[in-house]
Design a protein around this motif. Structure first.
Motif, PDB file in Angstrom:
ATOM      1  N   MET A 118       4.810 -26.648   5.206  1.00  0.00           N
ATOM      2  CA  MET A 118       5.618 -28.365   5.897  1.00  0.00           C
ATOM      3  C   MET A 118       5.174 -29.462   5.467  1.00  0.00           C
ATOM      4  O   MET A 118       5.967 -30.337   4.723  1.00  0.00           O
ATOM      5  N   PHE A 119       3.535 -29.657   5.294  1.00  0.00           N
ATOM      6  CA  PHE A 119       2.724 -30.420   6.422  1.00  0.00           C
ATOM      7  C   PHE A 119       3.596 -31.782   4.088  1.00  0.00           C
ATOM      8  O   PHE A 119       2.577 -32.781   4.112  1.00  0.00           O
ATOM      9  N   PHE A 120       3.144 -30.297   3.713  1.00  0.00           N
ATOM     10  CA  PHE A 120       3.005 -31.454   2.361  1.00  0.00           C
ATOM     11  C   PHE A 120       3.954 -31.885   1.117  1.00  0.00           C
ATOM     12  O   PHE A 120       3.350 -32.762   0.934  1.00  0.00           O
ATOM     13  N   PHE A 121       5.491 -31.892   2.460  1.00  0.00           N
ATOM     14  CA  PHE A 121       7.122 -33.037   2.130  1.00  0.00           C
ATOM     15  C   PHE A 121       6.508 -34.550   2.539  1.00  0.00           C
ATOM     16  O   PHE A 121       7.779 -35.035   2.687  1.00  0.00           O
ATOM     17  N   HIS A 122       5.159 -34.465   3.926  1.00  0.00           N
ATOM     18  CA  HIS A 122       5.548 -35.566   4.043  1.00  0.00           C
ATOM     19  C   HIS A 122       5.409 -36.592   3.327  1.00  0.00           C
ATOM     20  O   HIS A 122       4.348 -36.466   2.165  1.00  0.00           O
ATOM     21  N   SER A 123       5.561 -37.960   3.213  1.00  0.00           N
ATOM     22  CA  SER A 123       5.273 -38.815   2.435  1.00  0.00           C
ATOM     23  C   SER A 123       4.426 -39.759   2.104  1.00  0.00           C
ATOM     24  O   SER A 123       3.746 -39.814   1.811  1.00  0.00           O
ATOM     25  N   GLN A 124       3.591 -39.152   4.217  1.00  0.00           N
ATOM     26  CA  GLN A 124       1.872 -40.571   3.538  1.00  0.00           C
ATOM     27  C   GLN A 124       1.556 -39.271   2.226  1.00  0.00           C
ATOM     28  O   GLN A 124       0.687 -40.137   2.170  1.00  0.00           O
ATOM     29  N   HIS A 125       1.995 -37.945   2.342  1.00  0.00           N
ATOM     30  CA  HIS A 125       0.533 -37.280   1.137  1.00  0.00           C
ATOM     31  C   HIS A 125       0.555 -37.780   0.320  1.00  0.00           C
ATOM     32  O   HIS A 125      -0.275 -37.971  -0.427  1.00  0.00           O
ATOM     33  N   ASP A 275      10.964 -36.042   7.340  1.00  0.00           N
ATOM     34  CA  ASP A 275      11.543 -35.263   8.199  1.00  0.00           C
ATOM     35  C   ASP A 275      11.044 -34.382   6.896  1.00  0.00           C
ATOM     36  O   ASP A 275      11.383 -33.403   6.243  1.00  0.00           O
ATOM     37  N   GLN A 276       9.666 -33.934   7.379  1.00  0.00           N
ATOM     38  CA  GLN A 276       8.801 -33.029   6.535  1.00  0.00           C
ATOM     39  C   GLN A 276       9.374 -31.041   6.509  1.00  0.00           C
ATOM     40  O   GLN A 276       9.836 -30.920   5.097  1.00  0.00           O
ATOM     41  N   PHE A 277      10.273 -30.940   7.572  1.00  0.00           N
ATOM     42  CA  PHE A 277      10.628 -29.538   7.274  1.00  0.00           C
ATOM     43  C   PHE A 277      11.669 -29.624   6.262  1.00  0.00           C
ATOM     44  O   PHE A 277      12.030 -28.636   5.704  1.00  0.00           O
ATOM     45  N   LYS A 278      13.050 -30.331   6.827  1.00  0.00           N
ATOM     46  CA  LYS A 278      13.903 -30.362   5.733  1.00  0.00           C
ATOM     47  C   LYS A 278      13.718 -30.794   4.427  1.00  0.00           C
ATOM     48  O   LYS A 278      14.316 -30.323   2.899  1.00  0.00           O
ATOM     49  N   LYS A 279      12.506 -31.483   3.991  1.00  0.00           N
ATOM     50  CA  LYS A 279      12.557 -31.560   2.156  1.00  0.00           C
ATOM     51  C   LYS A 279      12.003 -30.205   1.766  1.00  0.00           C
ATOM     52  O   LYS A 279      12.596 -30.533   1.276  1.00  0.00           O
ATOM     53  N   MET A 280      10.883 -29.794   2.837  1.00  0.00           N
ATOM     54  CA  MET A 280      10.612 -28.613   2.988  1.00  0.00           C
ATOM     55  C   MET A 280      11.707 -27.906   2.450  1.00  0.00           C
ATOM     56  O   MET A 280      12.159 -26.737   0.822  1.00  0.00           O
ATOM     57  N   ILE A 281      13.157 -27.673   3.062  1.00  0.00           N
ATOM     58  CA  ILE A 281      13.838 -26.417   2.864  1.00  0.00           C
ATOM     59  C   ILE A 281      14.849 -26.662   1.677  1.00  0.00           C
ATOM     60  O   ILE A 281      15.623 -26.505   0.815  1.00  0.00           O
ATOM     61  N   ASN A 282      15.340 -28.405   2.103  1.00  0.00           N
ATOM     62  CA  ASN A 282      16.175 -28.480   0.546  1.00  0.00           C
ATOM     63  C   ASN A 282      15.602 -28.362  -0.854  1.00  0.00           C
ATOM     64  O   ASN A 282      15.435 -27.885  -1.924  1.00  0.00           O
ATOM     65  N   SER A 283      13.800 -28.808  -0.881  1.00  0.00           N
ATOM     66  CA  SER A 283      12.537 -28.399  -1.800  1.00  0.00           C
ATOM     67  C   SER A 283      13.308 -27.342  -2.513  1.00  0.00           C
ATOM     68  O   SER A 283      13.334 -26.754  -3.872  1.00  0.00           O
ATOM     69  N   TYR A 284      13.014 -25.930  -1.141  1.00  0.00           N
ATOM     70  CA  TYR A 284      13.198 -24.801  -1.978  1.00  0.00           C
ATOM     71  C   TYR A 284      13.906 -23.789  -2.060  1.00  0.00           C
ATOM     72  O   TYR A 284      14.114 -23.523  -3.293  1.00  0.00           O
ATOM     73  N   SER A 285      15.333 -24.083  -1.545  1.00  0.00           N
ATOM     74  CA  SER A 285      16.302 -23.780  -1.568  1.00  0.00           C
ATOM     75  C   SER A 285      17.706 -24.362  -3.072  1.00  0.00           C
ATOM     76  O   SER A 285      17.560 -23.784  -3.979  1.00  0.00           O
ATOM     77  N   ASN A 286      16.893 -25.855  -3.136  1.00  0.00           N
ATOM     78  CA  ASN A 286      16.895 -26.691  -4.653  1.00  0.00           C
ATOM     79  C   ASN A 286      16.424 -25.330  -6.121  1.00  0.00           C
ATOM     80  O   ASN A 286      17.005 -24.871  -6.924  1.00  0.00           O
ATOM     81  N   LEU A 287      14.798 -24.781  -5.654  1.00  0.00           N
ATOM     82  CA  LEU A 287      14.420 -24.085  -6.675  1.00  0.00           C
ATOM     83  C   LEU A 287      15.717 -22.528  -7.216  1.00  0.00           C
ATOM     84  O   LEU A 287      15.548 -21.988  -7.861  1.00  0.00           O
ATOM     85  N   ILE A 288      16.217 -21.818  -6.036  1.00  0.00           N
ATOM     86  CA  ILE A 288      16.365 -20.771  -5.542  1.00  0.00           C
ATOM     87  C   ILE A 288      17.895 -21.503  -6.250  1.00  0.00           C
ATOM     88  O   ILE A 288      18.995 -20.488  -6.879  1.00  0.00           O
TER      89      ILE A 288
END
Length: 325
Positions: A118-125, A275-288
């Motif tokens: 999930m940490f990938f999805f935080h905007s700080q990176h 919210d890195q968890f929410k962004k991860m979930i949205n990103s992965y579910s969008n791919l599906i």
């Protein structure tokens, strides 16, 4: 569908799922029905059952798996049998070969499998990467990352040898993935491991990398009295540091620091809450939902390279050898 009544599910994954635009929870599964009943009631999840009940549920399209890392293969096989996509707590695999095998199996069934880093999805990176690109890209620089945190209590799976406890499988992947955001294709690596003789789990793990252009990297995870969760890139003139890189709460305001030694100037950039968890979930579910195979296959390529290095780091420590990559 949820597999496992873990703390990370309850505290981190669940709140983000219910706030996601793409997802909702249908059923919670556990080996312990009493535990599943209590947690499902607490979180207002309408259905609960054993693991197999989750996989058999025809309305479930994707399962989230948060069981110990060495207790997942049969769950992956059930996901394949019942045609479910998978979100899996990191690391999903303990070695490169298993990652290859299961990614290929899921592709053959037109299913998707995701590592939940999930940490990938935080905007700080992404912000850090912009500054890095401006200040360091195409230059020789070094990298260092640390993830240190207190000893868990004795009942925690992180201290259970039979469940692949220890800092390597729990947290080393964070620092390695952070490294791969900025530096790729090392020519060699050397790792060290410290194992608690009573618990028979690793409590301290470090890897050093050398790169063709003379750059180097050190990544280090440890059970420690001092909490550290950071990474930095640096050379003789400048240091760019991500001060709280990995475990970031939703209400935390991260800070990135740029230190220019020659002019003795520091710049501190405050990053918005995220919210890195929410962004991860949205990103992965969008791919599906979009069946975006091109982007998915790109993610798999990156993941396989991670597991290749991940295994080599571990082997280097166990066999006490410097390895070429």
């Amino acid at each position: 569908g949820i597999i496992g009544c873990s703390n990370v599910f309850e505290k981190r994954f669940y709140p983000s799922v219910v706030n996601s635009k793409n997802t909702s929870i249908k059923i919670l599964g556990s080996r312990n029905l009493k535990k599943a009943k209590i947690l499902s009631s607490k979180l207002k999840i309408n259905e609960y059952g054993r693991y197999i009940d989750v996989f058999k549920d025809r309305e479930v399209r994707t399962v989230y798996i948060s069981t110990p890392v060495n207790q997942r293969h049969y769950l992956f096989d059930l996901a394949l049998q019942y045609k479910k996509n998978v979100f899996c707590e990191k690391p999903s695999f303990t070695n490169y070969k298993d990652a290859q095998v299961y990614y290929k199996k899921f592709q053959s069934k037109n299913l998707m499998f995701f590592d939940c880093w999930m940490f990938f999805f935080h905007s700080q990176h992404s912000f850090f990467k912009k500054i890095w690109s401006r200040e360091f890209k195409n230059q020789k620089f070094n990298f260092k990352s640390e993830f240190h945190y207190p000893y868990p209590d004795k009942s925690n799976i992180r201290l259970k040898h039979k469940l692949k406890g220890g800092v390597f499988f729990d947290s080393f992947g964070y620092t390695l993935n952070a490294l791969l955001l900025y530096m790729k294709n090392p020519i060699s690596l050397k790792s060290k491991i410290k194992i608690d003789s009573k618990l028979n789990v690793d409590t301290n793990f470090q890897s050093k990398f050398q790169f063709k252009n003379g750059s180097s990297a050190i990544i280090h995870v440890k059970f420690s009295d001092k909490y550290r969760s950071n990474y930095k890139v640096y050379n003789a003139k400048k240091i760019l540091k991500c001060n709280r890189a990995f475990s970031v709460d939703i209400d935390h305001i991260p800070k990135i620091t740029l230190i220019k030694k020659t002019i003795k100037k520091n710049e501190i950039f405050k990053i918005k809450k995220d919210d890195q968890f929410k962004k991860m979930i949205n990103s992965y579910s969008n791919l599906i939902l979009e069946k975006n195979k091109k982007k998915y296959l790109y993610n798999i390529k990156k993941s396989l390279y991670f597991y290749l290095l991940y295994e080599k780091c571990y082997d280097s420590a166990i066999y006490n050898q410097k390895l070429l990559v």
